[in-house]
Write a protein that holds these residues in place. Structure first.
Motif, PDB file in Angstrom:
ATOM      1  N   ARG A 112      16.097 -49.151 -87.120  1.00 16.76           N
ATOM      2  CA  ARG A 112      15.424 -48.444 -85.854  1.00 16.76           C
ATOM      3  C   ARG A 112      14.227 -47.853 -86.191  1.00 16.76           C
ATOM      4  NH1 ARG A 112      20.244 -43.717 -85.801  1.00 16.76           N
ATOM      5  NH2 ARG A 112      19.304 -42.935 -83.879  1.00 16.76           N
ATOM      6  N   HIS A 113      13.392 -47.595 -85.040  1.00 15.22           N
ATOM      7  CA  HIS A 113      12.405 -46.629 -84.898  1.00 15.22           C
ATOM      8  C   HIS A 113      12.669 -45.300 -85.216  1.00 15.22           C
ATOM      9  CE1 HIS A 113       9.315 -49.649 -84.941  1.00 15.22           C
ATOM     10  NE2 HIS A 113      10.040 -50.466 -84.038  1.00 15.22           N
ATOM     11  N   ALA A 114      11.491 -44.497 -85.517  1.00 18.31           N
ATOM     12  CA  ALA A 114      11.818 -42.842 -85.425  1.00 18.31           C
ATOM     13  C   ALA A 114      12.121 -42.807 -83.979  1.00 18.31           C
ATOM     14  CB  ALA A 114      10.475 -42.263 -85.731  1.00 18.31           C
ATOM     15  N   ALA A 115      12.917 -41.612 -83.903  1.00 20.06           N
ATOM     16  CA  ALA A 115      13.302 -41.229 -82.471  1.00 20.06           C
ATOM     17  C   ALA A 115      12.893 -39.445 -82.346  1.00 20.06           C
ATOM     18  CB  ALA A 115      14.549 -41.355 -82.131  1.00 20.06           C
ATOM     19  N   PRO A 116      12.844 -39.012 -81.189  1.00 23.39           N
ATOM     20  CA  PRO A 116      12.519 -37.707 -80.930  1.00 23.39           C
ATOM     21  C   PRO A 116      13.673 -36.905 -81.569  1.00 23.39           C
ATOM     22  CG  PRO A 116      12.458 -38.842 -78.826  1.00 23.39           C
ATOM     23  CD  PRO A 116      12.878 -39.755 -79.888  1.00 23.39           C
ATOM     24  N   ALA A 117      13.453 -35.708 -82.174  1.00 21.51           N
ATOM     25  CA  ALA A 117      14.335 -34.637 -82.604  1.00 21.51           C
ATOM     26  C   ALA A 117      15.570 -34.359 -81.710  1.00 21.51           C
ATOM     27  CB  ALA A 117      13.749 -33.447 -83.011  1.00 21.51           C
ATOM     28  N   GLY A 118      15.223 -34.283 -80.650  1.00 21.97           N
ATOM     29  CA  GLY A 118      16.499 -33.940 -79.747  1.00 21.97           C
ATOM     30  C   GLY A 118      17.346 -34.991 -79.452  1.00 21.97           C
ATOM     31  N   GLU A 119      16.922 -36.237 -79.481  1.00 26.28           N
ATOM     32  CA  GLU A 119      17.783 -37.360 -79.649  1.00 26.28           C
ATOM     33  C   GLU A 119      18.582 -37.349 -80.653  1.00 26.28           C
ATOM     34  OE1 GLU A 119      16.968 -42.205 -79.420  1.00 26.28           O
ATOM     35  OE2 GLU A 119      16.084 -40.941 -78.105  1.00 26.28           O
ATOM     36  N   LEU A 120      18.039 -36.998 -82.040  1.00 26.39           N
ATOM     37  CA  LEU A 120      18.548 -37.192 -83.211  1.00 26.39           C
ATOM     38  C   LEU A 120      19.555 -35.963 -83.607  1.00 26.39           C
ATOM     39  CD1 LEU A 120      15.713 -38.401 -85.337  1.00 26.39           C
ATOM     40  CD2 LEU A 120      17.215 -39.700 -84.416  1.00 26.39           C
ATOM     41  N   TRP A 121      19.399 -34.993 -82.928  1.00 27.29           N
ATOM     42  CA  TRP A 121      20.283 -33.852 -83.172  1.00 27.29           C
ATOM     43  C   TRP A 121      21.511 -34.124 -82.279  1.00 27.29           C
ATOM     44  CZ3 TRP A 121      21.255 -30.763 -86.834  1.00 27.29           C
ATOM     45  CH2 TRP A 121      20.292 -30.635 -87.740  1.00 27.29           C
ATOM     46  N   ARG A 122      21.430 -34.837 -81.081  1.00 26.31           N
ATOM     47  CA  ARG A 122      22.511 -34.999 -80.404  1.00 26.31           C
ATOM     48  C   ARG A 122      23.579 -35.985 -81.026  1.00 26.31           C
ATOM     49  NH1 ARG A 122      19.182 -34.523 -76.116  1.00 26.31           N
ATOM     50  NH2 ARG A 122      18.466 -36.762 -76.075  1.00 26.31           N
ATOM     51  N   GLU A 123      22.804 -36.888 -81.704  1.00 27.46           N
ATOM     52  CA  GLU A 123      23.485 -38.029 -82.466  1.00 27.46           C
ATOM     53  C   GLU A 123      24.313 -37.293 -83.659  1.00 27.46           C
ATOM     54  OE1 GLU A 123      21.164 -41.138 -84.149  1.00 27.46           O
ATOM     55  OE2 GLU A 123      22.814 -42.247 -85.122  1.00 27.46           O
ATOM     56  N   ALA A 124      23.454 -36.180 -84.368  1.00 33.41           N
ATOM     57  CA  ALA A 124      24.244 -35.478 -85.437  1.00 33.41           C
ATOM     58  C   ALA A 124      25.221 -34.972 -85.078  1.00 33.41           C
ATOM     59  CB  ALA A 124      23.126 -34.662 -85.942  1.00 33.41           C
ATOM     60  N   GLY A 125      24.984 -34.275 -83.808  1.00 29.83           N
ATOM     61  CA  GLY A 125      26.463 -33.682 -83.323  1.00 29.83           C
ATOM     62  C   GLY A 125      27.527 -34.608 -83.207  1.00 29.83           C
ATOM     63  N   GLU A 126      27.330 -35.776 -82.888  1.00 23.16           N
ATOM     64  CA  GLU A 126      28.361 -36.854 -82.589  1.00 23.16           C
ATOM     65  C   GLU A 126      28.990 -37.164 -83.937  1.00 23.16           C
ATOM     66  OE1 GLU A 126      26.664 -40.321 -80.718  1.00 23.16           O
ATOM     67  OE2 GLU A 126      26.307 -39.122 -78.632  1.00 23.16           O
ATOM     68  N   VAL A 127      28.042 -37.187 -84.803  1.00 23.29           N
ATOM     69  CA  VAL A 127      28.428 -37.557 -86.362  1.00 23.29           C
ATOM     70  C   VAL A 127      29.444 -36.427 -86.631  1.00 23.29           C
ATOM     71  CG1 VAL A 127      27.777 -37.950 -88.789  1.00 23.29           C
ATOM     72  CG2 VAL A 127      26.414 -38.991 -86.879  1.00 23.29           C
ATOM     73  N   ALA A 128      29.161 -35.280 -86.710  1.00 22.87           N
ATOM     74  CA  ALA A 128      29.972 -34.063 -86.832  1.00 22.87           C
ATOM     75  C   ALA A 128      31.389 -34.144 -86.132  1.00 22.87           C
ATOM     76  CB  ALA A 128      29.008 -32.824 -86.477  1.00 22.87           C
ATOM     77  N   ASP A 129      31.119 -34.573 -85.007  1.00 23.63           N
ATOM     78  CA  ASP A 129      32.484 -34.751 -84.039  1.00 23.63           C
ATOM     79  C   ASP A 129      33.225 -35.864 -84.828  1.00 23.63           C
ATOM     80  OD1 ASP A 129      34.158 -34.525 -81.954  1.00 23.63           O
ATOM     81  OD2 ASP A 129      32.926 -35.101 -80.575  1.00 23.63           O
ATOM     82  N   VAL A 130      32.659 -37.059 -84.871  1.00 22.12           N
ATOM     83  CA  VAL A 130      33.554 -38.084 -85.390  1.00 22.12           C
ATOM     84  C   VAL A 130      34.102 -37.862 -86.757  1.00 22.12           C
ATOM     85  CG1 VAL A 130      31.890 -39.611 -86.458  1.00 22.12           C
ATOM     86  CG2 VAL A 130      34.127 -40.499 -85.202  1.00 22.12           C
TER      87      VAL A 130
END
Lengths: 331, 438
Positions: A112-130
């Motif tokens: 995947r390409h680099a993505a904006p920090a906001g998007e990546l941190w939302r995904e990080a939250g999902e990883v923490a959740d799962v």
């Protein structure tokens, strides 16, 4: 309010185990809550989680918190590795969540390409959740070894998580039984605005890099309010000031103890995460000097009253979300 | 006299230890059985293997819990920790033992896995090994970003390219320790950048390959250092050995560059009769009444839970299209197997459970320590194996007897080391360090 102290044991250019093992033992002698080891796919060095797994059997009490990134990794592997770190350390594992923002890191994977920090941190939250759901996917007493019925586990105490995130999905359950702490401790550097929500929602420990006392106070208040906004008990989020310390000067050891004592007395922070400017020298001065002074003044522990990282941090062992649901059903 | 001259007289055998797994080989109902998760179990077995001067300690991998009839399989050991993290921790409590982890090439990416493996190699001072496996099913894929869409042919080409790419990364720093950029463009991977670790203490971690298909054999001959096979009999072992060793030359490799090590079980007794009796008892523990029905359902592909394990086999035919069991190798010739089982059951008057005990995998080596040592030596002397990966049936004490009673006999016979000569896994296995291809 208990004072919490943590220290980074980053050592650029060290690839073998010995310097990390020595540093962690020294930090443990100083009764610190935990050590951190930074990581990214773009920095020279060994995988931080692996280094701290290597350090675990040689230490007994110190918490072990590697940085684990969430952008290019598999959430299922990440949670399994962290649960395993908790098993091999008997309940001393944590993880400092981070994201990979650069295109250079993206090119190491080619997915995947680099993505904006906001998007990546939302995904990080999902990883923490799962990750938490997967750590709960085995109830603590799922293993029954019932010879009479031939059953090793009670499969009603294993749960599919069926998580659908924005960038991944995971069916579950985990392959690793629920780790000793229930959930390894989640640490988030909440200095960058994009990381704030994820920290307020999922972190057990938030780190904030601030210039002075008012900044620390403001950051802690903001994080606690945001945590409350997510329905959390703000006391379950410890906010540590993240400071780089240079103890080269003989007086610096005393100055640091003064600063820690005064910030902590004012209630601005729950503790400190310290980054030695000169890894070996400063860690030794920190433990033998600053910590000793704080202990002398009755401000810091003189023995570990518990054995898990959660116990050091005064954090409860989380209830299992699925066990609670099952309990409701049986009523 | 050099080691090599000795070796030319009597071939030295290699030993490795497999941590008991999540299948019915592992007997959990035995009172001596302990946790399959606690680090103490791994430490005990690894220290025992090191006391026995084994080459390496081997861990399997789990990516999804097995299911039966759409529910999680609950009869065998369930759950295990993540391999590389346990092995890295074991590096702290062992000094010479090789540390081998099974890690999937389908649901991982080369950069990250090469880095984790190199980290293990650095943190253990040159004792890491990677057992390369693949998987293709959507069942496993449901836990991963990639999902389950890689078909069988692709998973082998991906695995081969994965190993090539990992080797490029491991070679990307100069021998002087300077990082240099890498770039890999292939069918499956298009990546570039800088690796974060110098070349590891044994050059590259040892690469192990498991699997028996023609593609698997070719992959092993071209890229692996060790083959983990299931050919546990002398005859099958010799055929496999000759076939795989014969494939090496076309890749410019010598027969000794690839070690063939079957995974084997063993049962020891003070007398031959005693060993046989113990072996039969272990088989009864492995095939509980519930496990007997399960084994039957795996072949028949239909629900047979109403059948009595102590009664006769069912007269109904298997459903060859069944997906009753997931997360393990699918039975492809169910009708044939069922016919064979029925014939045996009728001829010997065996119940369901007795038939399963009789027909499913049995212990490879059963006998007195002297007899087992002699048999192991024969395998190696006659070209059926270079050594063995021992699979004990008990966690974690299942290797104790072997190390205490068989290893000294192998040493007396002059076919087994009496001390570690080197410090790296490659040196234990007598493998050359890979040439740096900068």
């Amino acid at each position: 309010m208990t004072l919490h102290l943590a220290v980074s044991i980053d050592q650029p250019g060290a690839y073998e185990a010995a310097p990390y093992a020595e540093s962690a033992l020294l930090a443990e002698r100083g009764l610190l809550d935990f050590v951190t080891l930074g990581d990214s796919f773009g920095r020279p060095g060994a995988d931080a989680l692996a280094v701290l797994a290597r350090v675990a059997p040689g230490t007994a009490r110190i918490g072990l918190v590697p940085t684990v990134t969430t952008t290019h990794t598999e959430p299922f592997h990440v949670q399994a590795a962290l649960a395993t770190l908790d098993w091999v350390s008997h309940g001393r594992a944590g993880w400092a969540i981070d994201v990979s923002e650069s295109e250079a890191e993206a090119r190491l994977f080619g997915r995947r390409h680099a993505a904006p920090a906001g998007e990546l941190w939302r995904e990080a939250g999902e990883v923490a959740d799962v990750a938490r759901r997967l750590w709960d996917s085995w109830e603590d007493d799922a293993e029954i070894r019932d010879v009479a019925t031939g059953r090793f586990i009670d499969r009603d105490k294993l749960h599919y998580v069926d998580f659908e995130g924005s960038a991944f999905s995971v069916r579950g359950p985990s392959i690793v039984p629920r780790p000793p702490q229930g959930h390894p401790v989640t640490v988030v550097d909440a200095t960058a605005p994009h990381a704030r929500d994820t920290a307020a929602r999922y972190a057990d420990v938030a780190l904030v890099r601030v210039a002075g006392l008012p900044g620390a106070e403001a950051a802690r208040a903001e994080l606690r309010a945001a945590a409350a906004g997510f329905g959390r008990d703000p006391d379950a989020l410890k906010v540590l000031a993240d400071l780089t310390v240079d103890l080269g000067d003989g007086e610096a050891v005393v100055d640091l103890a003064e600063l820690i004592a005064s910030w902590h007395a004012s209630g601005a922070v729950d503790g400190f995460h310290l980054r030695p400017a000169e890894p070996r020298r400063d860690l030794e001065r920190l433990v033998n000097g600053t910590v000793a002074l704080l202990q002398h003044r009755g401000l810091f522990r003189t023995f570990y009253p518990g054995s898990t990282l959660r116990e050091h941090l005064d954090l409860a062992r989380p209830a299992n979300r699925y066990a609670a649901l099952a309990g409701d059903r049986h009523e | 006299m050099s080691e090599r001259t000795h070796a030319s007289k009597k071939r030295r055998l290699h030993l490795a230890a497999h941590f008991p797994g999540v299948n019915n080989t592992t007997v959990w109902a035995d009172p001596r059985s302990r946790s399959q998760i606690d680090f103490a179990s791994f430490e005990h077995l690894a220290r025992t293997a090191e006391r026995g001067l084994f080459d390496f300690f081997f861990l399997a991998e789990g990516l999804r819990l097995r299911e039966h009839k759409g529910r999680i399989h609950d009869l065998d050991v369930v759950g295990r920790p993540e391999s590389l993290t346990v092995l890295t921790a074991l590096a702290a409590v062992t000094e010479r033992l090789g540390l081998a982890g099974t890690v999937n090439a389908t649901f991982n990416e080369p950069y990250e896995l090469a880095r984790r493996l190199s980290s293990l190699d650095h943190l253990s001072a040159g004792r890491a090994a990677w057992n390369v496996v693949t998987s293709s099913d959507a069942f496993t894929g449901e836990n991963f970003r990639r999902g389950g869409y890689l078909d069988r042919a692709d998973r082998y080409t991906r695995a081969a390219e994965f190993v090539r790419t990992a080797r490029e990364l491991w070679d990307s720093w100069t021998p002087q320790g300077e990082p240099r950029p890498f770039a890999h463009q292939g069918q499956h991977f298009d990546i570039e950048g800088e690796f974060t670790l110098p070349r590891s203490p044994q050059g590259h971690p040892v690469v192990i390959q498991a699997g028996d298909s023609p593609e698997g054999r070719e992959f092993a001959a071209s890229a692996a250092d060790v083959v983990f096979t299931r050919h546990g009999t002398l005859e099958a072992g010799r055929d496999f050995y000759a076939d795989v060793k014969g494939r090496l030359a076309k890749y410019g490799r010598e027969p000794d560059d690839l070690k063939i090590m079957p995974g084997v079980t063993f049962v020891l007794g003070d007398t031959a009769a005693d060993a046989q009796e113990r072996a039969a008892e272990i088989r009864r523990q492995q095939v509980s009444p519930q496990n007997a029905i399960l084994a039957l359902e795996q072949v028949w592909g239909v629900d047979l839970s109403s059948y009595d394990p102590d009664g006769p086999l069912p007269d109904i035919d298997p459903d060859p299209e069944s997906t009753l069991v997931q997360g393990r190798v699918k039975i492809t010739n169910a009708l044939e197997i069922a016919a064979k089982w029925r014939a045996l059951s009728r001829a010997k008057g065996l119940s369901i459970r007795q038939t399963v005990i009789e027909t499913t995998t049995r212990q490879s080596f059963v006998g007195t320590p002297e007899a087992v040592a002699a048999e192991l030596e024969e395998f190696v002397a006659t070209g059926a194996a270079d050594g063995f990966i021992l699979v004990p049936h008990l966690t974690p004490g299942g290797l104790d007897d072997f190390v205490d009673r068989v290893v000294p006999l192998l040493q007396e016979r002059g076919v087994y080391r009496t001390e570690y000569r080197g410090t790296t896994l490659r040196s234990h296995l007598g493998l050359r360090e890979p040439i740096w291809k900068g």
